[in-house]
Design a protein around this motif. Structure first.
Motif, PDB file in Angstrom:
ATOM      1  N   HIS A   6     -51.995 -43.490   4.689  1.00  0.00           N
ATOM      2  CA  HIS A   6     -53.328 -43.318   4.078  1.00  0.00           C
ATOM      3  C   HIS A   6     -54.450 -43.878   4.942  1.00  0.00           C
ATOM      4  CE1 HIS A   6     -56.053 -42.654   0.639  1.00  0.00           C
ATOM      5  NE2 HIS A   6     -56.732 -43.666   1.155  1.00  0.00           N
ATOM      6  N   GLU A 123     -57.702 -37.367  -2.345  1.00  0.00           N
ATOM      7  CA  GLU A 123     -57.621 -38.617  -3.112  1.00  0.00           C
ATOM      8  C   GLU A 123     -58.532 -38.503  -4.330  1.00  0.00           C
ATOM      9  OE1 GLU A 123     -58.784 -42.271  -1.092  1.00  0.00           O
ATOM     10  OE2 GLU A 123     -57.438 -43.414  -2.395  1.00  0.00           O
ATOM     11  N   TRP A 150     -58.453 -40.772  -8.361  1.00  0.00           N
ATOM     12  CA  TRP A 150     -58.825 -42.056  -7.767  1.00  0.00           C
ATOM     13  C   TRP A 150     -59.078 -42.969  -8.967  1.00  0.00           C
ATOM     14  CZ3 TRP A 150     -63.603 -44.846  -7.377  1.00  0.00           C
ATOM     15  CH2 TRP A 150     -63.537 -45.942  -6.508  1.00  0.00           C
ATOM     16  N   HIS A 196     -53.423 -45.251  -7.332  1.00  0.00           N
ATOM     17  CA  HIS A 196     -54.624 -45.212  -8.183  1.00  0.00           C
ATOM     18  C   HIS A 196     -54.345 -44.689  -9.592  1.00  0.00           C
ATOM     19  CE1 HIS A 196     -57.813 -46.294  -5.281  1.00  0.00           C
ATOM     20  NE2 HIS A 196     -57.100 -45.630  -4.393  1.00  0.00           N
ATOM     21  N   HIS A 216     -50.439 -45.701  -0.719  1.00  0.00           N
ATOM     22  CA  HIS A 216     -51.053 -46.962  -0.293  1.00  0.00           C
ATOM     23  C   HIS A 216     -51.123 -47.951  -1.458  1.00  0.00           C
ATOM     24  CE1 HIS A 216     -54.312 -44.414  -1.724  1.00  0.00           C
ATOM     25  NE2 HIS A 216     -55.233 -45.336  -1.580  1.00  0.00           N
ATOM     26  N   ARG A 227     -53.546 -52.029  -8.874  1.00  0.00           N
ATOM     27  CA  ARG A 227     -53.234 -51.004  -7.878  1.00  0.00           C
ATOM     28  C   ARG A 227     -51.818 -51.114  -7.303  1.00  0.00           C
ATOM     29  NH1 ARG A 227     -53.143 -48.243  -5.326  1.00  0.00           N
ATOM     30  NH2 ARG A 227     -54.350 -47.982  -3.436  1.00  0.00           N
ATOM     31  N   ASP A 289     -54.790 -47.772   4.647  1.00  0.00           N
ATOM     32  CA  ASP A 289     -56.132 -47.775   4.029  1.00  0.00           C
ATOM     33  C   ASP A 289     -57.207 -48.057   5.090  1.00  0.00           C
ATOM     34  OD1 ASP A 289     -57.697 -47.167   1.853  1.00  0.00           O
ATOM     35  OD2 ASP A 289     -56.952 -48.783   0.588  1.00  0.00           O
TER      36      ASP A 289
HETATM   37 ZN    ZN Z   1     -57.309 -45.427  -2.227  1.00  0.00          ZN
END
Ligand code: ZN
Length: 339
Positions: A6, A123, A150, A196, A216, A227, A289
């Protein structure tokens, strides 16, 4: 060469404005051409992400904070930003800076030739209509991976708000429309990403029989934030032949990282140990990320990937395991999943 689960380079370049080709050639942000060459960054999932506002994200001084869910985003502005970011990817490809890939063999060929392989990932699917027609259009443009949400409410289901001290069981799971979206992605041979998504949404996707992927997200046991993945989620990722990607975001690496906004490469190693223990060594990769989150000390950009790899070796990871984590597991998974 590293393949990563990601990054937000395309939305970073879009928010930045100006000439994306020149900006990607300059040593700015976490992913750019000189940094990738220096760090052996061979590509990964490149996210198409629609921010609330088109402005650069400020990482300096960033810390974890309890936040309410972001307000919903209409389809039109979401589609505008996603199309613009695909346009940026196409300009970068035309300039020879990266190669858009739609299968694993292509990714391997690009990486072996020393290039940068980009797999387009959506995303948050706000830009897709309930009839899913836009999904087919995006698929034709090369989209091969999709996270329904997201951290926002959508017609597909809800994302998790950013918070610490509680897991991802923060709201409802997939809606009937969300299930249709996921089923269509599976039909198209795309990756479906649960990062997410709420815990309920995660188990909804498990129930549909798909491999569970969190591109991620880290282990909740070490960094208790919404998360991250609980032990049972990590186990399910391994059992379904899925993947979890180590997120370098300081705020998701440790409990302390959430409060201070600081983390270390040692925190990354502790997370890798926990993720491997939970999901199995064939089901863990990287999900940096980059360009979307503040990085640990000692990591300024993807140019510093060799520092993480060296730390993995020093930590006792052998060559085979290092190869699996840094590229092999993602590629094996993509060989199985993408059509
Ligand atoms: Zn993200």
């Amino acid at each position: 060469m590293i393949f990563d689960g990601h990054n937000d380079a395309l939305s970073r370049l879009w928010c930045q404005g100006g000439d994306p080709v020149a900006n990607f050639a300059a040593d700015e942000g976490h992913i750019n051409q000189p940094a990738a060459r220096a760090g052996g960054f061979g590509g990964g999932f490149f996210a198409l992400y629609s921010p609330q506002q088109r402005k650069r994200f400020e990482f300096a001084g960033f810390k974890g904070a309890t936040m309410p869910l972001a307000t919903p985003l209409d389809q039109a502005p979401a589609l505008q930003s996603v199309m613009a970011q695909i346009g940026i990817a196409q300009r970068l490809e035309a300039a020879g800076a990266l190669t858009l890939c739609t299968d694993a063999g292509q990714i391997e060929a690009v990486m072996d030739a020393g290039g940068m392989a980009a797999l387009l990932h959506l995303e948050g699917a706000e830009c897709i209509d309930p009839e899913l027609l836009v999904l087919d259009a995006l698929h034709a443009l090369g989209l091969r991976s999709l996270g329904p949400v997201w951290s926002r409410p959508t017609i597909w289901g809800d994302g998790v708000p950013f918070d610490a001290g509680r897991d991802g069981d923060t709201g409802p799971g997939l809606t009937a429309d969300g299930r249709r979206l996921v089923a269509r992605c599976a039909e198209l041979g795309m990756v479906v990403d649960t990062s997410h998504l709420t815990m309920k949404g995660f188990w909804d996707i498990a129930e549909m029989g798909l491999p569970l992927v969190a591109t991620h997200s880290n282990a909740y046991a070490l960094a208790p934030v919404t998360r991250n993945l609980t032990a049972s989620q990590l186990r399910a990722i391994g059992q379904t032949g899925g993947m979890a990607g180590l997120n370098f975001a300081t705020v998701f690496l440790s409990a302390e990282g959430w409060t201070t906004g600081r983390a270390t490469i040692d925190d990354c190693l502790r997370q890798l140990d926990a993720m491997i223990e939970g999901a199995g060594e064939d089901h863990v990769g990287l999900g940096s990320d980059f360009d979307g989150a503040p990085l640990p000390d000692g990591m300024r950009s993807c140019a510093d990937m060799p520092a993480l790899v060296a730390a993995m070796r020093k930590h006792g990871f052998g060559d085979a395991l290092v190869d699996k984590i840094t590229r092999g597991n993602w590629l094996t998974f993509l060989h199985r999943t993408l059509r």
